[in-house]
Design a protein around this motif. Structure first.
Motif, mmCIF file in Angstrom:
data_model
loop_
_atom_site.group_PDB
_atom_site.id
_atom_site.type_symbol
_atom_site.label_atom_id
_atom_site.label_comp_id
_atom_site.label_asym_id
_atom_site.label_seq_id
_atom_site.Cartn_x
_atom_site.Cartn_y
_atom_site.Cartn_z
ATOM 1 N N ASN A 263 30.824 -52.448 -66.245
ATOM 2 C CA ASN A 263 29.507 -51.808 -66.102
ATOM 3 C C ASN A 263 29.510 -50.934 -64.848
ATOM 4 O O ASN A 263 29.349 -51.422 -63.736
ATOM 5 N N ARG A 264 29.657 -49.636 -65.049
ATOM 6 C CA ARG A 264 29.706 -48.723 -63.918
ATOM 7 C C ARG A 264 28.343 -48.562 -63.255
ATOM 8 O O ARG A 264 28.245 -48.263 -62.071
ATOM 9 N N GLY A 265 27.256 -48.811 -64.011
ATOM 10 C CA GLY A 265 25.919 -48.693 -63.425
ATOM 11 C C GLY A 265 24.905 -48.183 -64.419
ATOM 12 O O GLY A 265 25.088 -48.279 -65.631
ATOM 13 N N ARG A 266 23.819 -47.610 -63.905
ATOM 14 C CA ARG A 266 22.741 -47.119 -64.756
ATOM 15 C C ARG A 266 21.976 -46.027 -64.031
ATOM 16 O O ARG A 266 22.046 -45.900 -62.812
ATOM 17 N N PHE A 267 21.217 -45.227 -64.834
ATOM 18 C CA PHE A 267 20.352 -44.199 -64.272
ATOM 19 C C PHE A 267 19.097 -44.139 -65.121
ATOM 20 O O PHE A 267 19.164 -44.068 -66.347
ATOM 21 N N ALA A 268 17.925 -44.198 -64.469
ATOM 22 C CA ALA A 268 16.645 -44.246 -65.169
ATOM 23 C C ALA A 268 15.726 -43.127 -64.676
ATOM 24 O O ALA A 268 15.794 -42.709 -63.517
ATOM 25 N N ILE A 269 14.852 -42.657 -65.570
ATOM 26 C CA ILE A 269 13.887 -41.609 -65.259
ATOM 27 C C ILE A 269 12.506 -42.086 -65.693
ATOM 28 O O ILE A 269 12.358 -42.729 -66.744
ATOM 29 N N GLY A 270 11.486 -41.767 -64.901
ATOM 30 C CA GLY A 270 10.135 -42.190 -65.255
ATOM 31 C C GLY A 270 9.077 -41.408 -64.508
ATOM 32 O O GLY A 270 9.332 -40.322 -63.974
ATOM 33 N N GLN A 283 0.306 -48.281 -56.128
ATOM 34 C CA GLN A 283 1.173 -47.407 -56.912
ATOM 35 C C GLN A 283 1.698 -48.169 -58.125
ATOM 36 O O GLN A 283 1.940 -49.374 -58.041
ATOM 37 N N ALA A 284 1.869 -47.459 -59.230
ATOM 38 C CA ALA A 284 2.469 -48.042 -60.429
ATOM 39 C C ALA A 284 3.389 -47.002 -61.051
ATOM 40 O O ALA A 284 3.076 -45.804 -61.049
ATOM 41 N N TYR A 285 4.525 -47.468 -61.563
ATOM 42 C CA TYR A 285 5.424 -46.529 -62.227
ATOM 43 C C TYR A 285 6.239 -47.262 -63.288
ATOM 44 O O TYR A 285 6.415 -48.482 -63.244
ATOM 45 N N VAL A 286 6.699 -46.472 -64.260
ATOM 46 C CA VAL A 286 7.506 -46.981 -65.373
ATOM 47 C C VAL A 286 8.710 -46.062 -65.520
ATOM 48 O O VAL A 286 8.582 -44.835 -65.391
ATOM 49 N N ALA A 287 9.885 -46.646 -65.780
ATOM 50 C CA ALA A 287 11.098 -45.855 -65.957
ATOM 51 C C ALA A 287 11.952 -46.455 -67.067
ATOM 52 O O ALA A 287 11.932 -47.666 -67.298
ATOM 53 N N ARG A 288 12.708 -45.590 -67.716
ATOM 54 C CA ARG A 288 13.571 -45.985 -68.831
ATOM 55 C C ARG A 288 14.974 -45.457 -68.584
ATOM 56 O O ARG A 288 15.172 -44.337 -68.132
ATOM 57 N N ASP A 289 15.988 -46.301 -68.868
ATOM 58 C CA ASP A 289 17.372 -45.868 -68.724
ATOM 59 C C ASP A 289 17.668 -44.670 -69.619
ATOM 60 O O ASP A 289 17.247 -44.630 -70.791
ATOM 61 N N VAL A 290 18.406 -43.717 -69.088
ATOM 62 C CA VAL A 290 18.963 -42.636 -69.900
ATOM 63 C C VAL A 290 20.487 -42.750 -69.966
ATOM 64 O O VAL A 290 21.121 -42.188 -70.851
ATOM 65 N N VAL A 291 21.053 -43.496 -68.984
ATOM 66 C CA VAL A 291 22.487 -43.805 -68.979
ATOM 67 C C VAL A 291 22.633 -45.233 -68.494
ATOM 68 O O VAL A 291 21.965 -45.647 -67.550
ATOM 69 N N THR A 292 23.506 -46.006 -69.151
ATOM 70 C CA THR A 292 23.763 -47.367 -68.687
ATOM 71 C C THR A 292 25.162 -47.802 -69.073
ATOM 72 O O THR A 292 25.690 -47.393 -70.123
ATOM 73 N N GLY A 293 25.751 -48.632 -68.215
ATOM 74 C CA GLY A 293 27.051 -49.219 -68.532
ATOM 75 C C GLY A 293 26.951 -50.543 -69.245
ATOM 76 O O GLY A 293 27.958 -51.081 -69.709
ATOM 77 N N ALA A 294 25.736 -51.121 -69.335
ATOM 78 C CA ALA A 294 25.537 -52.384 -70.051
ATOM 79 C C ALA A 294 25.617 -52.138 -71.553
ATOM 80 O O ALA A 294 25.171 -51.099 -72.052
ATOM 81 N N THR A 295 26.170 -53.103 -72.293
ATOM 82 C CA THR A 295 26.321 -52.958 -73.741
ATOM 83 C C THR A 295 25.805 -54.200 -74.459
ATOM 84 O O THR A 295 25.671 -55.273 -73.867
ATOM 85 N N LEU A 296 25.524 -54.026 -75.751
ATOM 86 C CA LEU A 296 25.146 -55.145 -76.610
ATOM 87 C C LEU A 296 25.816 -54.958 -77.961
ATOM 88 O O LEU A 296 26.183 -53.849 -78.348
ATOM 89 N N THR A 297 25.986 -56.052 -78.687
ATOM 90 C CA THR A 297 26.555 -56.022 -80.032
ATOM 91 C C THR A 297 25.490 -56.461 -81.018
ATOM 92 O O THR A 297 24.906 -57.539 -80.867
ATOM 93 N N ASN A 298 25.203 -55.612 -82.015
ATOM 94 C CA ASN A 298 24.134 -55.930 -82.969
ATOM 95 C C ASN A 298 24.641 -56.854 -84.071
ATOM 96 O O ASN A 298 25.800 -57.286 -84.079
ATOM 97 N N ALA A 299 23.754 -57.158 -85.028
ATOM 98 C CA ALA A 299 24.082 -58.100 -86.100
ATOM 99 C C ALA A 299 25.205 -57.600 -86.993
ATOM 100 O O ALA A 299 25.825 -58.388 -87.726
ATOM 101 N N PHE A 300 25.474 -56.301 -86.970
ATOM 102 C CA PHE A 300 26.531 -55.726 -87.810
ATOM 103 C C PHE A 300 27.850 -55.579 -87.051
ATOM 104 O O PHE A 300 28.793 -54.978 -87.555
#
Length: 337
Positions: A263-270, A283-300
């Motif tokens: 996992n090289r890291g992540r970058f989020a924008i919000g 203050q309140a803010y929300v951000a979502r990853d646009v790049v991430t090194g984390a992975t997941l494996t789905n049911a398929f």
């Protein structure tokens, strides 16, 4: 007024911690500093700041995580070489809320991070520009919960070949070492703007170790030094402020033996909104990853990026400021004609 409170938020950059195993190892939470003019010096006084974040990843079985970061800062009257000295202390806490439908009831947990102690040296360069330097340490070895769990099973001691030792797993491997934190930030705060860039480094005593028999089973943990970066470009309209924010983290060691493996890291924008209530700021803010090194494996059986969404809320409360010296009463000028 808002400029001073944004500057008060400088101290929030000195605290925080990783929000989950999927956080990819950095102790300082990526994004904890955005929205703050972290390069600007604080006016002399005492300030309380509390930042809370809640994070959810796309993986269905990933835990939700939250971090609460209370901070107390003393902006001292000391200004060596023109830079304000600010001392601070913070005891962050991380919470983990399981979502995995297991065969037995899941349990939510909380872990106290080692108290952060440190300081900031902040300079007003004139023209609404400021720059600050930060240094400090999370005392994980001294008073952190250390973050290793007993799995409920045992195994033969591999060193002696006899006897049973408990089997454990690290929840937050970065807590196996003190974390040494260094940062540099620059801010522009003219005409209602807060344009800030910031870099924060986390340095570890690697390999780290947990104490006790569970820690002995886990063994040495190889920790990756990390670099966090963030950017803010908000504008104030009356008591309101609004604008975009972005942040990320970069892990230097992602080898198979590292706690940040693969996992090289992540970058989020919000985006951020805030309101100046005069006696405190929210203050309140929300951000979502646009790049991430984390992975997941789905049911398929397909592997894809495990993006995350972060929600944040922050309160900045000035507790004390020196009373300005009273102006002398002018002496009446009496003339005789």
């Amino acid at each position: 007024m808002m400029k001073n409170w944004l500057a008060a938020g400088t101290v929030a950059l000195t605290v925080g911690m990783a929000s989950a195993i999927a956080q990819a190892q950095t102790t300082t939470v990526p994004g904890e500093q955005v929205g703050l003019a972290v390069g600007a010096p604080l006016p002399e006084g005492i300030y309380a700041i509390n930042t809370f974040t809640y994070r959810r990843t796309d993986g269905r079985n990933d835990p939700d995580t939250a971090v609460n970061i209370p901070v107390l800062v003393w902006s001292t009257p000391l200004v060596p070489f023109g830079g304000r000295v600010e001392l601070l202390v913070a005891p962050p806490t991380v919470f983990v809320f399981t979502r995995n439908p297991a065969g037995q009831p899941n349990k939510d947990i909380s872990i106290n991070v080692g108290t952060f102690v440190g300081g900031i040296w902040a300079f007003d360069l004139g023209g609404n520009f400021g720059v600050s330097l930060l240094g400090g340490v999370y005392l994980n070895d001294l008073n952190g919960d250390r973050g290793s769990l007993f799995t409920g099973s045992t195994r033969v001691n591999p060193l002696s070949g006899t006897g049973q030792i408990p089997v454990g797993t690290p929840v937050l491997p970065q807590l196996s070492s003190n974390t040494y934190r260094f940062g540099i930030a620059g801010s522009y705060t003219g005409d209602g703007w807060n344009i800030t860039t910031n870099l924060t480094a986390n340095i570890y005593d690697s390999p780290g170790r947990f104490g006790g028999p569970v820690g002995a089973f886990i063994g040495p943990i190889r920790l990756s030094n990390a670099l966090n970066f963030d950017f803010t470009a908000t504008k104030k309209f009356g008591n309101f402020e609004i604008g975009p924010v972005a942040y990320g983290t970069y892990n230097f060691d992602i080898s198979q033996f590292s706690a940040a493996v693969g996992n090289r890291g992540r970058f989020a924008i919000g985006g951020l909104i805030g309101y100046d209530f005069k006696v405190f700021t929210v203050q309140a803010y929300v951000a979502r990853d646009v790049v991430t090194g984390a992975t997941l494996t789905n049911a398929f059986g397909r592997t894809r990026s495990d993006y995350s969404t972060d929600g944040w809320i922050r309160f900045i409360v000035p507790l004390y400021s020196p009373t300005p010296a009273a102006s002398p009463i002018p002496t009446p000028l009496v003339r005789k004609y």
